[in-house]
Motif scaffolding. Structure first.
Motif, PDB file in Angstrom:
ATOM      1  N   SER A  41       0.908  -1.115  -0.096  1.00  0.00           N
ATOM      2  CA  SER A  41       0.102  -0.044   0.044  1.00  0.00           C
ATOM      3  C   SER A  41       0.983   1.194  -0.122  1.00  0.00           C
ATOM      4  CB  SER A  41      -0.697   0.080   1.062  1.00  0.00           C
ATOM      5  OG  SER A  41      -1.636   1.100   1.445  1.00  0.00           O
ATOM      6  N   ILE A  42       0.453   2.327  -0.765  1.00  0.00           N
ATOM      7  CA  ILE A  42       1.074   3.569  -0.861  1.00  0.00           C
ATOM      8  C   ILE A  42       0.456   4.712  -0.415  1.00  0.00           C
ATOM      9  CG2 ILE A  42       2.282   5.104  -2.119  1.00  0.00           C
ATOM     10  CD1 ILE A  42       3.400   3.037  -3.802  1.00  0.00           C
ATOM     11  N   ARG A  43       0.701   5.620   0.255  1.00  0.00           N
ATOM     12  CA  ARG A  43      -0.244   6.508   0.762  1.00  0.00           C
ATOM     13  C   ARG A  43       0.149   7.890   0.113  1.00  0.00           C
ATOM     14  NH1 ARG A  43       0.604   8.788   6.872  1.00  0.00           N
ATOM     15  NH2 ARG A  43      -0.582  10.770   6.861  1.00  0.00           N
ATOM     16  N   LEU A  49      -4.765  10.304   0.280  1.00  0.00           N
ATOM     17  CA  LEU A  49      -5.447   9.130  -0.352  1.00  0.00           C
ATOM     18  C   LEU A  49      -4.345   7.640  -0.018  1.00  0.00           C
ATOM     19  CD1 LEU A  49      -6.027  10.279  -3.996  1.00  0.00           C
ATOM     20  CD2 LEU A  49      -7.744   9.983  -2.161  1.00  0.00           C
ATOM     21  N   ILE A  50      -5.190   6.700   0.089  1.00  0.00           N
ATOM     22  CA  ILE A  50      -4.204   5.381   0.326  1.00  0.00           C
ATOM     23  C   ILE A  50      -4.618   4.541  -0.910  1.00  0.00           C
ATOM     24  CG2 ILE A  50      -4.163   3.319   1.597  1.00  0.00           C
ATOM     25  CD1 ILE A  50      -4.798   5.097   4.061  1.00  0.00           C
ATOM     26  N   PHE A  51      -3.503   3.835  -1.415  1.00  0.00           N
ATOM     27  CA  PHE A  51      -3.609   3.061  -2.701  1.00  0.00           C
ATOM     28  C   PHE A  51      -3.227   1.558  -2.233  1.00  0.00           C
ATOM     29  CE2 PHE A  51      -4.168   6.227  -6.165  1.00  0.00           C
ATOM     30  CZ  PHE A  51      -3.851   7.596  -5.655  1.00  0.00           C
ATOM     31  N   LEU A  52      -4.118   0.530  -2.422  1.00  0.00           N
ATOM     32  CA  LEU A  52      -3.747  -0.589  -2.070  1.00  0.00           C
ATOM     33  C   LEU A  52      -4.122  -1.750  -3.228  1.00  0.00           C
ATOM     34  CD1 LEU A  52      -6.539   0.306   0.500  1.00  0.00           C
ATOM     35  CD2 LEU A  52      -4.427  -0.836   1.383  1.00  0.00           C
ATOM     36  N   ALA A  53      -3.153  -2.346  -3.146  1.00  0.00           N
ATOM     37  CA  ALA A  53      -3.207  -3.904  -4.218  1.00  0.00           C
ATOM     38  C   ALA A  53      -4.368  -4.611  -3.336  1.00  0.00           C
ATOM     39  CB  ALA A  53      -1.927  -4.495  -4.003  1.00  0.00           C
ATOM     40  N   PRO A  54      -4.975  -5.208  -4.507  1.00  0.00           N
ATOM     41  CA  PRO A  54      -6.142  -6.010  -4.006  1.00  0.00           C
ATOM     42  C   PRO A  54      -5.889  -7.356  -3.401  1.00  0.00           C
ATOM     43  CG  PRO A  54      -5.839  -6.276  -6.531  1.00  0.00           C
ATOM     44  CD  PRO A  54      -4.845  -5.339  -5.998  1.00  0.00           C
ATOM     45  N   SER A  55      -6.668  -8.026  -2.965  1.00  0.00           N
ATOM     46  CA  SER A  55      -6.583  -9.275  -2.133  1.00  0.00           C
ATOM     47  C   SER A  55      -6.459 -10.512  -3.168  1.00  0.00           C
ATOM     48  CB  SER A  55      -7.921  -9.582  -1.193  1.00  0.00           C
ATOM     49  OG  SER A  55      -7.585 -11.039  -0.885  1.00  0.00           O
ATOM     50  N   GLY A  56      -5.638 -11.693  -2.861  1.00  0.00           N
ATOM     51  CA  GLY A  56      -5.465 -12.748  -3.668  1.00  0.00           C
ATOM     52  C   GLY A  56      -5.544 -12.881  -5.151  1.00  0.00           C
ATOM     53  N   ILE A  67      -6.253  -1.458  -8.830  1.00  0.00           N
ATOM     54  CA  ILE A  67      -6.050  -0.727  -7.500  1.00  0.00           C
ATOM     55  C   ILE A  67      -7.185  -0.214  -6.575  1.00  0.00           C
ATOM     56  CG2 ILE A  67      -4.599   0.791  -6.402  1.00  0.00           C
ATOM     57  CD1 ILE A  67      -2.836  -1.329  -7.565  1.00  0.00           C
ATOM     58  N   PHE A  68      -7.285  -0.528  -5.368  1.00  0.00           N
ATOM     59  CA  PHE A  68      -8.180   0.206  -4.643  1.00  0.00           C
ATOM     60  C   PHE A  68      -7.794   1.441  -3.871  1.00  0.00           C
ATOM     61  CE2 PHE A  68      -9.534  -4.187  -4.286  1.00  0.00           C
ATOM     62  CZ  PHE A  68     -11.006  -4.240  -3.884  1.00  0.00           C
ATOM     63  N   VAL A  69      -8.699   2.437  -3.935  1.00  0.00           N
ATOM     64  CA  VAL A  69      -8.194   4.006  -3.457  1.00  0.00           C
ATOM     65  C   VAL A  69      -9.152   4.098  -2.131  1.00  0.00           C
ATOM     66  CG1 VAL A  69      -7.724   6.237  -3.838  1.00  0.00           C
ATOM     67  CG2 VAL A  69      -7.521   4.478  -5.711  1.00  0.00           C
ATOM     68  N   MET A  70      -8.593   4.567  -1.182  1.00  0.00           N
ATOM     69  CA  MET A  70      -9.457   5.078   0.089  1.00  0.00           C
ATOM     70  C   MET A  70      -8.854   6.298   0.513  1.00  0.00           C
ATOM     71  SD  MET A  70      -8.577   2.913   3.815  1.00  0.00           S
ATOM     72  CE  MET A  70      -9.802   1.484   3.681  1.00  0.00           C
ATOM     73  N   ARG A  71      -9.891   6.859   1.155  1.00  0.00           N
ATOM     74  CA  ARG A  71      -9.600   8.389   1.668  1.00  0.00           C
ATOM     75  C   ARG A  71      -8.965   7.789   3.056  1.00  0.00           C
ATOM     76  NH1 ARG A  71     -14.555  11.509   0.357  1.00  0.00           N
ATOM     77  NH2 ARG A  71     -15.461  10.247   1.944  1.00  0.00           N
ATOM     78  N   TYR A  72      -7.982   8.759   3.288  1.00  0.00           N
ATOM     79  CA  TYR A  72      -7.372   8.331   4.705  1.00  0.00           C
ATOM     80  C   TYR A  72      -8.063   8.774   5.926  1.00  0.00           C
ATOM     81  CZ  TYR A  72      -3.445   8.513   7.979  1.00  0.00           C
ATOM     82  OH  TYR A  72      -2.952   8.057   9.471  1.00  0.00           O
ATOM     83  N   LYS A  73      -8.620  10.262   5.876  1.00  0.00           N
ATOM     84  CA  LYS A  73      -9.346  10.560   7.012  1.00  0.00           C
ATOM     85  C   LYS A  73     -10.342   9.924   7.319  1.00  0.00           C
ATOM     86  CE  LYS A  73     -12.180  13.979   4.452  1.00  0.00           C
ATOM     87  NZ  LYS A  73     -12.615  15.531   4.270  1.00  0.00           N
ATOM     88  N   ASP A  74     -11.258   9.146   6.868  1.00  0.00           N
ATOM     89  CA  ASP A  74     -12.506   8.474   7.053  1.00  0.00           C
ATOM     90  C   ASP A  74     -12.314   7.160   6.757  1.00  0.00           C
ATOM     91  OD1 ASP A  74     -12.761   8.712   4.498  1.00  0.00           O
ATOM     92  OD2 ASP A  74     -14.873   9.919   4.768  1.00  0.00           O
TER      93      ASP A  74
END
Lengths: 225, 225, 225, 225
Positions: A41-43, A49-56, A67-74
């Motif tokens: 994962s890279i922030r 933002l947080i970038f995440l490789a998927p599972s499995g 790639i999944f992208v997540m908002r860091y604050k929430d």
């Protein structure tokens, strides 16, 4: 159609979504993420933002579109690729982000990490090896010295990856000077202030773990008196 | 803007600034410079210049733009890349240039070198292995013979890389026939008349160090009686 | 200017001069020809020519322009690259051509071959391993069976590569079923009817040598009773 | 001219005939199919076709043109490349297709598989290693748990590959939870519902076999009590 595509589309090879793909290919050639093992994962601090490789999935074949992208604050997902699941490592990556303000976190199934977890008890320890100087002091600026003792805590594995979170958080707090946690019979989590620092620490640690296994096999203590 | 760009810009893949990048990628695939370990310097005799990889960076990602350039005669930097530090190996590379008139010097954190430094005392010794014939006589023209004994001095490591200079210079003088010095628990320095000779010597030595570790493990003496 | 350039210039990637370069890069990645070690020769039966990699150069960097060409019938060089020396392996390659009518001969400094030469006495022997079926019967058509015993003679090394010729010729004659000869503390020579057969035999033998070393280390006999 | 070319010609890199070539190159870099060893087959459920790599060729050099195509329902060859022989593994691949409804089957000469067949008796067993979670339950949906025991049956090798069919079929039936069979002193067969699953299982198993060999060497039981 997956929403949030603008978050992962870029001509810039340094974009987190592209870097994750590049680094996964690199990790695959090292044998750290074969068989869908491991993750990264890279922030993006600037955009929160947080970038995440998927599972499995096969890590060496990941494309930015996966790639999944997540908002860091929430911690809300802004981008969820169709047909893919978020990585089970996500709470562990978040622990490194929230407790240590990390900029990236790498998880591998490195065989040297697994073997060291079988050869060492509570912690992996090594001293007086030059490669230790690639490691950060963490609790103060600068890098470790040659004669410093590198100590990496080893936590017990759990049935589900998410269940590691408590022990990982505790280890991070108990070992304020560490930038990695070994999971027994499982692998290792390594983080750093930036993605490149995380990559470098992971390479330096794996070098030391591999050397540690060889030293143990030859009856040479990994910590010098 | 960094001055001295004309010293590193070239269409020629054999230009020292480009060769350093190519060789660092090669060394990375051998596992010799992971985690920012190791370094390399090439000397351009014709123009009286020394090219140096920077300190503490990922060696496999170096670009010509990251290369330091020093004038040989007064050791003054003609090119200092912004935000990068000169390699701590610089005084050691200079020792090979000034004492031995080398054309290039390679430094790696080869695990075989580290292991040999733990298995051997004052020197690494091996004889009666064909690969020894790739090594130069140094004190006279030509290459070593198959039955010659290759002797590489091992010096003790120091906290700072620069502090190795004295012991390295002494080892070079005490072992006039060597083209390499092992640093205990650290790695190896290998030099040669040209960059290609240095590369070949480094490969041949690493082959012999790896073989030496295996022979030790099997209880086979590395020097034949 | 080197004469005989028409003998090595071709758009065809299957041209012997180009194949030698490709295979040397392949061997380098296997660790068989680092440090200028090893060599290869291909025979063009149709045109009565022998192509030879030069002596003492970095095998992974060879270009068609560096290739020597010899006329088979009188062993006269038709092409001698400027500033390069013919391989010292040449008389050994010729032994495989003249005694066995080989179409190619490969020489490597494989560490598994060297280690087996230290672990075995007069011959390397292995049986009951599937990979043996990649090996030819030699004295009659077809391939070896799974339960056949592969026997590769080991000859003593000499100071000069050329001096191996007598022992190699003798071993080839004494072991009519072999398609390879191990040279103690040195490496291995492997030949075949075509370049591809030689390459396959070399890979299969190296697999068996590597496995043989591991079996020896674990106390498992390489020949099954 | 070979008939049935339309079955293997495609611009799509995901076409089975092209995937076989790509995966064989991948397997070669892992050392699983050197010396013509090993093989792979992919089943196209939609069109009722089976694609097969040919027998006894260099796997890393296979081109789509070298691929055999069989009709699944009556096992008749629709495409037979000139001068090539069908793989001797074909009846074994068919066993995985017919008994288990597999979508692909991989056969390698992995040294870790061979070594485990020498270190273990009737089955290879390992438990409490995270990588086990990449393996399927087979008899029910989902993947194995961390603490589950992975059991892979080991069958005895035979002189001819075809002769393995009976024992392989029996092992598949006796071990309904397995997705692989080790062949003693030979290698391993691994299959899966799709080509990607087969590839992932093969990588995960090889990781576990390699780890199993190392654990055995260090005296660590592969199954945790």
């Amino acid at each position: 159609m997956t929403n949030g595509n603008e978050l992962i589309e870029s001509e810039n090879p340094m974009h987190p979504a592209r870097l994750i793909c590049e680094l996964c290919r690199n990790f695959y050639t090292h044998g750290w993420v074969t068989g869908t093992g491991g993750g990264i994962s890279i922030r993006d601090r600037e955009n929160g933002l947080i970038f995440l490789a998927p599972s499995g999935v096969q890590k060496e074949r990941i494309q930015p579109d996966n790639i999944f992208v997540m908002r860091y604050k929430d911690q809300e997902y802004l981008r969820t690729p169709t047909d893919l699941k978020p990585s089970a490592c996500t709470p562990l990556f978040l622990a490194a982000y929230t407790i240590r303000d990390a900029g990236a976190c790498i998880h591998t199934h490195s065989q040297s990490a697994v073997l060291c977890s079988l050869l060492f008890d509570k912690v992996f320890e090594i001293s007086n090896i030059e490669q230790i100087k690639a490691m950060p002091n963490v609790t103060r600026p600068g890098h470790m010295k040659y004669s410093d003792r590198l100590v990496i805590p080893i936590i017990e594995n759990t049935e589900k990856e998410e269940e590691l979170e408590g022990a990982l958080r505790q280890a991070i707090k108990e070992y304020p000077g560490t930038t990695a946690v070994i999971v027994r019979r499982h692998g290792i989590y390594v983080w750093g202030e930036t993605v490149w620092k995380a990559k470098v620490y992971n390479e330096a640690i794996d070098y030391l773990l591999e050397l540690g296994v060889k030293m143990k096999q030859m009856g040479i203590p990994t910590v010098k008196n």
